[in-house]
Design an enzyme around this catalytic site. Structure first.
Site, PDB file in Angstrom:
ATOM      1  N   ASN A  62      21.535 -61.899  27.068  1.00  0.00           N
ATOM      2  CA  ASN A  62      20.243 -61.901  26.374  1.00  0.00           C
ATOM      3  C   ASN A  62      20.140 -63.154  25.501  1.00  0.00           C
ATOM      4  O   ASN A  62      21.119 -63.581  24.886  1.00  0.00           O
ATOM      5  CB  ASN A  62      20.029 -60.616  25.557  1.00  0.00           C
ATOM      6  N   ILE A  63      18.972 -63.743  25.477  1.00  0.00           N
ATOM      7  CA  ILE A  63      18.724 -64.955  24.692  1.00  0.00           C
ATOM      8  C   ILE A  63      17.595 -64.654  23.716  1.00  0.00           C
ATOM      9  O   ILE A  63      16.444 -64.448  24.141  1.00  0.00           O
ATOM     10  CB  ILE A  63      18.318 -66.146  25.604  1.00  0.00           C
ATOM     11  N   GLU A  64      17.943 -64.580  22.438  1.00  0.00           N
ATOM     12  CA  GLU A  64      16.935 -64.237  21.433  1.00  0.00           C
ATOM     13  C   GLU A  64      16.269 -65.498  20.879  1.00  0.00           C
ATOM     14  O   GLU A  64      16.698 -66.620  21.132  1.00  0.00           O
ATOM     15  CB  GLU A  64      17.593 -63.403  20.318  1.00  0.00           C
ATOM     16  N   CYS A  73      15.777 -60.582  27.861  1.00  0.00           N
ATOM     17  CA  CYS A  73      16.883 -59.667  28.141  1.00  0.00           C
ATOM     18  C   CYS A  73      17.894 -60.300  29.104  1.00  0.00           C
ATOM     19  O   CYS A  73      17.573 -61.246  29.845  1.00  0.00           O
ATOM     20  CB  CYS A  73      16.350 -58.370  28.750  1.00  0.00           C
ATOM     21  N   GLU A  75      19.174 -58.948  31.784  1.00  0.00           N
ATOM     22  CA  GLU A  75      18.923 -58.636  33.202  1.00  0.00           C
ATOM     23  C   GLU A  75      18.036 -59.685  33.879  1.00  0.00           C
ATOM     24  O   GLU A  75      18.391 -60.209  34.937  1.00  0.00           O
ATOM     25  CB  GLU A  75      18.323 -57.237  33.334  1.00  0.00           C
ATOM     26  N   CYS A 112      15.868 -51.818  29.588  1.00  0.00           N
ATOM     27  CA  CYS A 112      14.577 -51.474  28.973  1.00  0.00           C
ATOM     28  C   CYS A 112      13.503 -51.335  30.057  1.00  0.00           C
ATOM     29  O   CYS A 112      13.723 -51.679  31.217  1.00  0.00           O
ATOM     30  CB  CYS A 112      14.184 -52.529  27.937  1.00  0.00           C
ATOM     31  N   CYS A 115      12.680 -54.524  32.028  1.00  0.00           N
ATOM     32  CA  CYS A 115      13.743 -54.867  32.989  1.00  0.00           C
ATOM     33  C   CYS A 115      13.687 -53.941  34.199  1.00  0.00           C
ATOM     34  O   CYS A 115      13.877 -54.374  35.339  1.00  0.00           O
ATOM     35  CB  CYS A 115      15.107 -54.762  32.331  1.00  0.00           C
TER      36      CYS A 115
HETATM   37  N1  THU Z   1      18.202 -56.248  25.598  1.00  0.00           N
HETATM   38  C1  THU Z   1      18.608 -56.661  26.834  1.00  0.00           C
HETATM   39  O1  THU Z   1      19.153 -57.765  26.985  1.00  0.00           O
HETATM   40  N2  THU Z   1      18.393 -55.831  27.884  1.00  0.00           N
HETATM   41  C2  THU Z   1      17.799 -54.610  27.785  1.00  0.00           C
HETATM   42  O2  THU Z   1      17.545 -53.986  28.805  1.00  0.00           O
HETATM   43  C3  THU Z   1      17.496 -54.041  26.470  1.00  0.00           C
HETATM   44  C4  THU Z   1      17.583 -54.964  25.330  1.00  0.00           C
HETATM   45  C5  THU Z   1      18.393 -57.165  24.465  1.00  0.00           C
HETATM   46  C6  THU Z   1      17.116 -57.701  23.883  1.00  0.00           C
HETATM   47  C7  THU Z   1      17.535 -58.056  22.479  1.00  0.00           C
HETATM   48  O3  THU Z   1      18.083 -59.373  22.488  1.00  0.00           O
HETATM   49  C8  THU Z   1      18.659 -57.072  22.171  1.00  0.00           C
HETATM   50  O4  THU Z   1      19.045 -56.498  23.407  1.00  0.00           O
HETATM   51  C9  THU Z   1      18.249 -55.953  21.220  1.00  0.00           C
HETATM   52  O5  THU Z   1      17.078 -55.313  21.669  1.00  0.00           O
END
Ligand code: THU
Length: 160
Positions: A62-64, A73, A75, A112, A115
Site C-alpha cells: 500500500n502506498i499512502e 491499496c 492489491e 476492501c 479492491c
Molecule cells: N489497505 C490496503 O492496502 N488494502 C486493503 O484492501 C485495505 C486497506 C491499506 C490502505 C491504507 O494504506 C491502509 O491499508 C489502512 O487503511
C-alpha cells in the site's frame, strides 16, 4: 415473497505449514514484500503477491499519501505490476498479508470493497478464477477459491 440465502465457502488453515506449497510460497512472497509498503499515516502495512498464469510472481504494497483519499491499496499495486509485466495474462492467485501498528494481528485482513471490485472484474475479464490467500501477521490462513466469492452482487460491466 421469497427469502434467499447466500453461502460463502472458504478453507481455513490453522497453520500456514498446512497450505499447498504454491500457496505457502505466495504467502512468503507477500510477507517479504511488506517493506514495499509506504504507510506513514496509518502505519498499517499491507502487501500482496500475485501469481500470473505463467508462474511469475509480482508484489505490491500500500502506498499512502498526505492527501488521504489518494492512498493506494496493496492489491491494485500488485495487479498493476502484473499488468505491466505481462500484459493480457491473468493473475491466478494472490496472497495478502498485513502488519498492524503496536500489535500482532492474528486475523486475516480482507481486501476492501474497492479492491474486491478490481479482483472480481479481473476474473470475469479473463474467465479465470483468482485464488485468494489471506493471513494476518500470525494466526490462521483463509483461502478463497475465487475473488468474486467476496463480492456477491458486485457491480458488473454487463449492465453498461
Ligand atoms: N489497505 C490496503 O492496502 N488494502 C486493503 O484492501 C485495505 C486497506 C491499506 C490502505 C491504507 O494504506 C491502509 O491499508 C489502512 O487503511
Amino acid at each position: 415473497m421469497t427469502q434467499k440465502q447466500l453461502t460463502v465457502s472458504y478453507t481455513e488453515f490453522p497453520d500456514p505449514a498446512e497450505l499447498p506449497a504454491a500457496d505457502r510460497e505466495l504467502l512468503v512472497a507477500a510477507t517479504r514484500a511488506l517493506p514495499a509498503s509506504y504507510a506513514p499515516y496509518s502505519n498499517f502495512r499491507v502487501a500482496a503477491a500475485a501469481r500470473l498464469e505463467d508462474g511469475t510472481v509480482v508484489t505490491g504494497g500500500n502506498i499512502e499519501n498526505a492527501a488521504y483519499p489518494m492512498c493506494i491499496c496493496a492489491e491494485p499495486n500488485a495487479m498493476a505490476a502484473a499488468a505491466s509485466l505481462r500484459p493480457g495474462m491473468p493473475v491466478v492467485a494472490m496472497a495478502i498479508t498485513v502488519q498492524a501498528p503496536g500489535r500482532v494481528l492474528d486475523t486475516p485482513a480482507s481486501p476492501c470493497g474497492s479492491c474486491r471490485q478490481i479482483l472480481s472484474e479481473h476474473e470475469s475479464r479473463f474467465g479465470h478464477s483468482l485464488r485468494l490467500i489471506l493471513r494476518g501477521e500470525g494466526g490462521p490462513v483463509y483461502v478463497f477459491e475465487r475473488a468474486t466469492t467476496l463480492l456477491p452482487f458486485g457491480f458488473s460491466g454487463e449492465l453498461l
